[in-house]
Design a protein around this motif. Structure first.
Motif, PDB file in Angstrom:
ATOM      1  N   GLU A 163      -9.135  62.146 -56.119  1.00 12.50           N
ATOM      2  CA  GLU A 163      -8.273  62.487 -57.216  1.00 12.50           C
ATOM      3  C   GLU A 163      -7.166  63.424 -56.913  1.00 12.50           C
ATOM      4  OE1 GLU A 163      -9.985  63.566 -61.097  1.00 12.50           O
ATOM      5  OE2 GLU A 163     -11.925  62.526 -60.469  1.00 12.50           O
ATOM      6  N   PRO A 164      -7.243  64.554 -55.813  1.00 12.98           N
ATOM      7  CA  PRO A 164      -6.197  65.378 -55.728  1.00 12.98           C
ATOM      8  C   PRO A 164      -4.861  64.401 -54.951  1.00 12.98           C
ATOM      9  CG  PRO A 164      -8.397  66.298 -54.904  1.00 12.98           C
ATOM     10  CD  PRO A 164      -8.512  64.771 -55.406  1.00 12.98           C
ATOM     11  N   LEU A 171      -4.425  61.443 -55.483  1.00 11.32           N
ATOM     12  CA  LEU A 171      -3.386  60.793 -56.455  1.00 11.32           C
ATOM     13  C   LEU A 171      -2.710  61.476 -57.373  1.00 11.32           C
ATOM     14  CD1 LEU A 171      -6.155  58.300 -57.567  1.00 11.32           C
ATOM     15  CD2 LEU A 171      -4.285  57.719 -56.359  1.00 11.32           C
ATOM     16  N   ARG A 172      -3.359  62.663 -57.724  1.00 11.63           N
ATOM     17  CA  ARG A 172      -2.601  63.580 -58.545  1.00 11.63           C
ATOM     18  C   ARG A 172      -1.321  64.198 -57.954  1.00 11.63           C
ATOM     19  NH1 ARG A 172      -6.550  67.336 -59.111  1.00 11.63           N
ATOM     20  NH2 ARG A 172      -7.555  65.871 -60.484  1.00 11.63           N
ATOM     21  N   TRP A 173      -1.469  64.429 -56.560  1.00 15.01           N
ATOM     22  CA  TRP A 173      -0.220  64.999 -55.995  1.00 15.01           C
ATOM     23  C   TRP A 173       0.995  63.647 -55.624  1.00 15.01           C
ATOM     24  CZ3 TRP A 173       1.636  69.510 -55.243  1.00 15.01           C
ATOM     25  CH2 TRP A 173       0.710  70.488 -55.150  1.00 15.01           C
ATOM     26  N   LEU A 206       1.191  61.476 -57.972  1.00 13.24           N
ATOM     27  CA  LEU A 206       2.009  61.269 -59.200  1.00 13.24           C
ATOM     28  C   LEU A 206       2.950  62.398 -59.518  1.00 13.24           C
ATOM     29  CD1 LEU A 206       1.869  59.702 -62.058  1.00 13.24           C
ATOM     30  CD2 LEU A 206       0.061  60.964 -62.476  1.00 13.24           C
ATOM     31  N   LEU A 207       2.502  63.530 -59.237  1.00 14.74           N
ATOM     32  CA  LEU A 207       3.471  64.838 -59.269  1.00 14.74           C
ATOM     33  C   LEU A 207       4.679  64.446 -58.495  1.00 14.74           C
ATOM     34  CD1 LEU A 207       3.803  67.720 -60.523  1.00 14.74           C
ATOM     35  CD2 LEU A 207       2.634  68.443 -58.567  1.00 14.74           C
TER      36      LEU A 207
END
Length: 182
Positions: free
Chosen positions: A146-147, A149-151, A153-154
């Motif tokens: 998740e981290p 993917l979050r980065w 996407l950001l």
């Protein structure tokens, strides 16, 4: 007074000719284009045998390989755009003797256009990387990170937002340069 003009002329000539110091940068980008080609061929060599194994071919792996090759081709296109337009904008015009296969944008892409093509390519490359990351989630052995993917996407949204800001700045700048028609 004559001495100052001679000194000023020599300084200006030196500054003008210093643009040729950029030429090795563009030659280095040609080498980078060659490295991208090698990476592309490596992806292709890796993907073709897996795709030819009809009984065990995994469509998702083939799609991931195709996305990787698209990513590399977009990066290659980006490098070519930077080489040609950067060289023509900052060093010298490229004489192609009116070759019929000369790209139509060559010689017409100014710094603003180069900037927009650059950010557009970066957004596309980022989107493909993000899509690959999401496609890899469907593989059973891939854990959810998740981290990461979050980065990703950001970072992608940051590129999109930057592109929109560049476009807005160009729009405002072009409107400010054109006199109002009444």
């Amino acid at each position: 007074m004559h001495r100052r003009n001679l000194l000023e002329t020599a300084l200006e000539q030196t500054l003008f000719k210093s643009r040729w110091l950029l030429a090795p940068f563009y030659l280095g980008l040609v080498a980078a284009l060659g490295m991208l080609l090698l990476a592309f061929v490596g992806e292709l060599i890796h993907a073709v045998p897996a795709a030819l194994d009809v009984m065990n071919a995994d469509p998702e792996k083939i799609i991931l390989a195709a996305l990787g090759m698209i990513d590399l081709s977009l990066a290659g296109n980006l490098v070519v755009i930077v080489i040609f337009s950067g060289y023509e904008n900052f060093v010298s015009k490229i004489n192609t003797d009116n070759a019929e296969d000369r790209p139509s944008w060559m010689g017409t892409l100014d710094f603003s256009g180069l900037k927009m093509k650059l950010i557009g390519s970066i957004v596309a490359i980022s989107a493909i990387s993000l899509l690959r990351a999401f496609m890899e989630l469907s593989e059973a052995e891939t854990p959810l990170d998740e981290p990461r993917l979050r980065w990703m996407l950001l970072l992608h949204l940051t590129f999109v937002f930057s592109g929109l800001l560049f476009a807005l700045m160009d729009y405002v700048g072009n409107r400010a340069e054109k006199p109002a028609h009444r």
